[in-house]
Design an enzyme around this catalytic site. Sequence first.
Site, PDB file in Angstrom:
ATOM      1  N   THR A 194       3.951  -1.328  -6.644  1.00 22.89           N
ATOM      2  CA  THR A 194       2.988  -1.365  -5.537  1.00 22.89           C
ATOM      3  C   THR A 194       1.559  -1.212  -6.050  1.00 22.89           C
ATOM      4  O   THR A 194       1.336  -0.596  -7.091  1.00 22.89           O
ATOM      5  CB  THR A 194       3.300  -0.268  -4.488  1.00 22.89           C
ATOM      6  OG1 THR A 194       2.333  -0.331  -3.444  1.00 22.89           O
ATOM      7  CG2 THR A 194       3.277   1.121  -5.108  1.00 22.89           C
ATOM      8  N   ARG A 195       0.612  -1.798  -5.298  1.00 21.75           N
ATOM      9  CA  ARG A 195      -0.811  -1.607  -5.587  1.00 21.75           C
ATOM     10  C   ARG A 195      -1.536  -1.176  -4.306  1.00 21.75           C
ATOM     11  O   ARG A 195      -2.763  -1.184  -4.244  1.00 21.75           O
ATOM     12  CB  ARG A 195      -1.456  -2.888  -6.138  1.00 21.75           C
ATOM     13  CG  ARG A 195      -1.128  -4.151  -5.375  1.00 21.75           C
ATOM     14  CD  ARG A 195      -1.911  -5.353  -5.863  1.00 21.75           C
ATOM     15  NE  ARG A 195      -2.919  -5.766  -4.921  1.00 21.75           N
ATOM     16  CZ  ARG A 195      -2.704  -6.622  -3.921  1.00 21.75           C
ATOM     17  NH1 ARG A 195      -1.523  -7.150  -3.726  1.00 21.75           N
ATOM     18  NH2 ARG A 195      -3.689  -6.943  -3.106  1.00 21.75           N
ATOM     19  N   HIS A 199       2.993   3.256   3.350  1.00 23.57           N
ATOM     20  CA  HIS A 199       3.095   3.608   4.767  1.00 23.57           C
ATOM     21  C   HIS A 199       4.585   3.721   5.122  1.00 23.57           C
ATOM     22  O   HIS A 199       5.453   3.593   4.258  1.00 23.57           O
ATOM     23  CB  HIS A 199       2.365   2.568   5.616  1.00 23.57           C
ATOM     24  CG  HIS A 199       0.913   2.431   5.242  1.00 23.57           C
ATOM     25  ND1 HIS A 199       0.016   3.468   5.373  1.00 23.57           N
ATOM     26  CD2 HIS A 199       0.220   1.399   4.695  1.00 23.57           C
ATOM     27  CE1 HIS A 199      -1.184   3.082   4.944  1.00 23.57           C
ATOM     28  NE2 HIS A 199      -1.078   1.835   4.523  1.00 23.57           N
ATOM     29  N   HIS A 202       6.993   0.944   3.986  1.00 24.43           N
ATOM     30  CA  HIS A 202       7.340   0.966   2.556  1.00 24.43           C
ATOM     31  C   HIS A 202       8.426   2.013   2.292  1.00 24.43           C
ATOM     32  O   HIS A 202       9.328   1.796   1.488  1.00 24.43           O
ATOM     33  CB  HIS A 202       6.106   1.299   1.710  1.00 24.43           C
ATOM     34  CG  HIS A 202       4.982   0.339   1.874  1.00 24.43           C
ATOM     35  ND1 HIS A 202       3.792   0.687   2.466  1.00 24.43           N
ATOM     36  CD2 HIS A 202       4.863  -0.971   1.543  1.00 24.43           C
ATOM     37  CE1 HIS A 202       2.989  -0.358   2.484  1.00 24.43           C
ATOM     38  NE2 HIS A 202       3.610  -1.372   1.936  1.00 24.43           N
ATOM     39  N   ARG A 288       8.093  -9.825  -0.140  1.00 24.76           N
ATOM     40  CA  ARG A 288       7.526 -11.079   0.338  1.00 24.76           C
ATOM     41  C   ARG A 288       6.171 -11.304  -0.338  1.00 24.76           C
ATOM     42  O   ARG A 288       5.372 -10.398  -0.428  1.00 24.76           O
ATOM     43  CB  ARG A 288       7.348 -10.946   1.854  1.00 24.76           C
ATOM     44  CG  ARG A 288       7.048 -12.197   2.606  1.00 24.76           C
ATOM     45  CD  ARG A 288       7.092 -11.887   4.109  1.00 24.76           C
ATOM     46  NE  ARG A 288       6.661 -13.034   4.876  1.00 24.76           N
ATOM     47  CZ  ARG A 288       5.384 -13.334   5.095  1.00 24.76           C
ATOM     48  NH1 ARG A 288       4.450 -12.549   4.607  1.00 24.76           N
ATOM     49  NH2 ARG A 288       5.050 -14.400   5.783  1.00 24.76           N
TER      50      ARG A 288
END
Length: 568
Positions: A194-195, A199, A202, A288
Amino acid sequence: MSLPNLAPIPELFVSYDSAQKLKHEAASLPSWDLTQRQICDLELLMNGGFYPLKGFMTEADYDGVVEKMRLADGSLWPIPITLDVSEKFAETVEPGQDIALRDAEGVILAILSVTDKWVPDKAREAEKVFGADDLAHPAVNYLHHTAGKVYLGGPITGIQPPVHYDFKARRDTPNELRALFRKLGWRKVVAFQTRNPLHRAHQELTFRAAREAQANLLIHPVVGMTKPGDVDHFTRVRCYEAVLDKYPASTTTMSLLNLAMRMAGPREAVWHGIIRRNHGCTHMIVGRDHAGPGKNSRGENFYGPYEAQELFRRHQAEIGIEMVDFKQMVYVQERAQYEPRDEVEDGATILDISGTELRRRLREGLEIPEWFSFPEVVAELRRRFPPRAQQGFTVFFTGLSGSGKSTIANALMVKLMEMGGRPVTLLDGDVVRKHLSSELGFSKEHRDLNIRRIGFVASEITKNGGIAICAPIAPYAATRRAVREMIEAFGAFIEVHVATSLEECERRDRKGLYKLAREGKIKEFTGISDPYEEPQNPELRVDTENVDVDHCAHQVILKLESMGLIKA
């Protein structure tokens, strides 16, 4: 039972005694000061994160990777890892020579034994690696406008890793993570790349992924370089730490990855898989539009939503890591829970907040519902992103000499100071030349450097909550874009094109410069002997012909009000 994902992985570091000896010898070698991206690449080369690479790519490896995603020996590798240097430095180095690689403070990190030196075809690299030679792609823009023109390749001798003063306890090398998994008895580990801040969607996604793979979870966020405009890693890590309490401690851990992302979509997904395999993971979540950079110059997405998953699936066995593919997670109001978008029946009420909408709510101080994010995460984001009317910003005037930039900038400064609330600084072209760039001439290179200096000062003012008003000519689109990226990391950038015609500027000619340029006494003069590249999409365009200064400054004020940067 031997688990290859947990066995130690080769590193490129020499022993402590050898490192001390090499540091001493390196004093006499030519030195290259590494860029931020190169430091990220070097760290992962040295600690095994980029295994099987043994250094910066040779020309044969580079060509194979660009064309076929293969190193010269046939191994799968999708992203070029090259040491780009300036032409000037390249002239001092020949294959067969060693060079010292140093960080920004001059500390020696490694020695590169140069075997290859070549000038790459960057248009081909952009086309093959990123899918298009389109400057709207941040990595393509970097390739053409930031990266050096010459590439050096050869094996690396690692002396010491780069020093990180932040979040030390959260930074692990591949071998440190493998040792941790061995100690905890974790046989299957699913990585979440992740970058962005995490929330609730996730969290649900990662819970499901770990359940599906019957694996433990490694939250593995990138803290090197991400996309310009992303939330800074300090804020993100504080957000991750706030969320970590929501996970069962015995099944989840977090480690920071000092990777310079390229936002290369499908190829990047394969690359991330190889890097996670090197860190001891057995599975990886590919979501996605994984590592997609957003829209191209035609306003379309660079990559299809599931292109990354398709490429990863084709190479999964060779990567040595299983993909856990996930669709978009949405909140279903009737059941008060998150579910994959394509599993929700017609007629159900779906709630979702996009990244753009989240930024709008933060900017305007609006409510962010608890179903979307955790209060602790929202609190961190609000600390970092106060409402727009409390943030710093930069107004950047650009236009021909004599167009009226400085006059409008002065009027704007007075109006903003009259309002009060934030310090206002005017960085006028002539004043900056006198105090900041007095040694520079007017060549293209020097003019670019002058604008970048102005951009740097404006970014610092913006970062610290002030208002910067800049009024240089800034004739080149690429340089203006670089300044925009510098400033937008900290606040809003408002480009104002003062679109006064060349004829009108020449008619005014208060300083007599156009006359001297026409007579050939001033070389490379913008608009006469050197081009002015008009902004294509400025936030505001003003024309000063037959319009008074006060009206022009007022147009800027109205624009700032409409953007929420000042209160109406």
